[in-house]
Design a protein around this motif. Structure first.
Motif, PDB file in Angstrom:
ATOM      1  N   ALA A  18       0.847  -1.194   0.000  1.00  0.00           N
ATOM      2  CA  ALA A  18       0.000   0.000   0.000  1.00  0.00           C
ATOM      3  C   ALA A  18       0.880   1.240   0.000  1.00  0.00           C
ATOM      4  O   ALA A  18       1.986   1.231   0.543  1.00  0.00           O
ATOM      5  N   THR A  19       0.395   2.286  -0.630  1.00  0.00           N
ATOM      6  CA  THR A  19       1.108   3.555  -0.545  1.00  0.00           C
ATOM      7  C   THR A  19       0.983   4.093   0.872  1.00  0.00           C
ATOM      8  O   THR A  19       0.124   3.667   1.646  1.00  0.00           O
ATOM      9  N   VAL A  20       1.850   5.011   1.217  1.00  0.00           N
ATOM     10  CA  VAL A  20       1.787   5.602   2.550  1.00  0.00           C
ATOM     11  C   VAL A  20       0.424   6.260   2.726  1.00  0.00           C
ATOM     12  O   VAL A  20      -0.004   7.057   1.879  1.00  0.00           O
ATOM     13  N   PRO A  21      -0.307   5.897   3.794  1.00  0.00           N
ATOM     14  CA  PRO A  21      -1.652   6.459   3.987  1.00  0.00           C
ATOM     15  C   PRO A  21      -1.639   7.980   3.968  1.00  0.00           C
ATOM     16  O   PRO A  21      -0.758   8.622   4.542  1.00  0.00           O
ATOM     17  N   THR A  22      -2.615   8.572   3.292  1.00  0.00           N
ATOM     18  CA  THR A  22      -2.710  10.021   3.201  1.00  0.00           C
ATOM     19  C   THR A  22      -3.925  10.504   3.972  1.00  0.00           C
ATOM     20  O   THR A  22      -4.889   9.772   4.176  1.00  0.00           O
ATOM     21  N   GLY A  23      -3.890  11.763   4.389  1.00  0.00           N
ATOM     22  CA  GLY A  23      -5.012  12.351   5.115  1.00  0.00           C
ATOM     23  C   GLY A  23      -4.521  13.329   6.159  1.00  0.00           C
ATOM     24  O   GLY A  23      -3.389  13.222   6.650  1.00  0.00           O
ATOM     25  N   SER A  45      -8.086   5.653   4.678  1.00  0.00           N
ATOM     26  CA  SER A  45      -7.511   5.541   3.343  1.00  0.00           C
ATOM     27  C   SER A  45      -6.822   4.191   3.157  1.00  0.00           C
ATOM     28  O   SER A  45      -7.027   3.503   2.140  1.00  0.00           O
ATOM     29  N   ALA A  46      -6.027   3.773   4.152  1.00  0.00           N
ATOM     30  CA  ALA A  46      -5.303   2.501   4.057  1.00  0.00           C
ATOM     31  C   ALA A  46      -6.264   1.316   4.039  1.00  0.00           C
ATOM     32  O   ALA A  46      -6.104   0.373   3.250  1.00  0.00           O
ATOM     33  N   ALA A  47      -7.276   1.341   4.912  1.00  0.00           N
ATOM     34  CA  ALA A  47      -8.224   0.228   4.997  1.00  0.00           C
ATOM     35  C   ALA A  47      -9.063   0.111   3.727  1.00  0.00           C
ATOM     36  O   ALA A  47      -9.316  -0.996   3.242  1.00  0.00           O
ATOM     37  N   SER A  48      -9.492   1.227   3.175  1.00  0.00           N
ATOM     38  CA  SER A  48     -10.279   1.189   1.944  1.00  0.00           C
ATOM     39  C   SER A  48      -9.461   0.636   0.783  1.00  0.00           C
ATOM     40  O   SER A  48      -9.948  -0.180  -0.008  1.00  0.00           O
ATOM     41  N   THR A  49      -8.196   1.074   0.692  1.00  0.00           N
ATOM     42  CA  THR A  49      -7.316   0.560  -0.364  1.00  0.00           C
ATOM     43  C   THR A  49      -7.156  -0.947  -0.250  1.00  0.00           C
ATOM     44  O   THR A  49      -7.235  -1.685  -1.247  1.00  0.00           O
ATOM     45  N   LEU A  50      -6.956  -1.434   0.968  1.00  0.00           N
ATOM     46  CA  LEU A  50      -6.776  -2.859   1.208  1.00  0.00           C
ATOM     47  C   LEU A  50      -8.015  -3.660   0.800  1.00  0.00           C
ATOM     48  O   LEU A  50      -7.918  -4.690   0.122  1.00  0.00           O
ATOM     49  N   LEU A  51      -9.196  -3.184   1.187  1.00  0.00           N
ATOM     50  CA  LEU A  51     -10.425  -3.931   0.890  1.00  0.00           C
ATOM     51  C   LEU A  51     -10.765  -3.911  -0.602  1.00  0.00           C
ATOM     52  O   LEU A  51     -11.164  -4.934  -1.167  1.00  0.00           O
TER      53      LEU A  51
END
Length: 233
Positions: A95-100, A109-115
């Protein structure tokens, strides 16, 4: 003597020999990938029982001896496909480094990308097939289940590890190095596992995909509140 008799026939060019079995080392990886991709396609279309090595060889554009040089039989090929497409893909996720602007936004952001990545149609279809064949492959089912859980926990640790660089989270017991694996498991059980179960038993994955962001937005604040209250033990 006729001129035609003076002309000698040229020998027909020799055909290159067709070689079966293992190709040169530099091509072996490409052939392996082609065979596994073809096997996945055929297994998903036909199921394990309906799939044949002949059809897989046709789709892979490879001879049967080439396949048998790598995989003992159809069972071994099925095992390799499931292992690669479920376990290896988990291990390869980056995953890219979580942004926000906030910790909560970065974790969402990280959890949505993963799912969104994990619940694609082919991966879920293969998991459904592996479950359907669990009686035929009991060792594969148990090994994949345990290993997938371990690999996903490592993935969760990596994602949460990015957030521990924040001063706020670094001070929380739930994000201490010795506790981080347990916290990551709670995170996945709360956010990822419910959606995975639904994906395995619900046919319309497009509808489920549309619900991911809302599910994550509800779950992440609950997860962070538990972490801040010291409940992750």
């Amino acid at each position: 003597m006729k001129t035609s008799r003076l002309l000698k026939r040229k020998p027909a060019p020799k055909r290159a020999k067709v070689r079966f079995g293992r190709p040169p080392k530099e091509l072996a990886g490409e052939v392996d990938t082609r065979i596994l991709d073809a096997a996945r396609k055929v297994f998903l279309e036909r199921g394990f029982e309906g799939a044949s090595i002949d059809e897989i060889a046709d789709v892979a554009r490879a001879g049967k001896p080439t396949i048998y040089a790598r995989f003992r039989d159809k069972r071994a090929l099925f095992t390799a496909v499931v292992t690669r497409d479920i376990l290896s893909r988990i291990a390869e996720f980056r995953a890219t480094v979580p942004t926000g602007a906030t910790i909560e936004a970065r974790l969402i952001s990280a959890a949505s990308t993963l799912l969104h990545w994990g619940l694609d149609s082919e991966r879920i279809a293969l998991m459904r097939l592996a479950i359907a064949e669990s009686r035929r492959f009991p060792d594969l089912a148990s090994t994949v289940g345990r290993t997938a859980r371990d690999l996903s926990t490592e993935l969760g640790v990596r994602l949460l590890g990015e957030l521990t660089k924040s001063d706020e989270l670094r001070s929380l017991p739930a994000f201490a190095p010795k506790q981080l694996a347990t916290t990551a498991r709670f995170f996945l059980d709360l956010i990822a596992v419910p959606m995975l179960f639904r994906a395995l038993f619900e046919v319309d994955l497009k509808t489920l995909d549309a619900e991911i962001d809302a599910h994550v937005a509800r779950s992440v604040p609950f997860f962070l509140a538990a972490c801040r209250r010291g409940s992750m033990r």
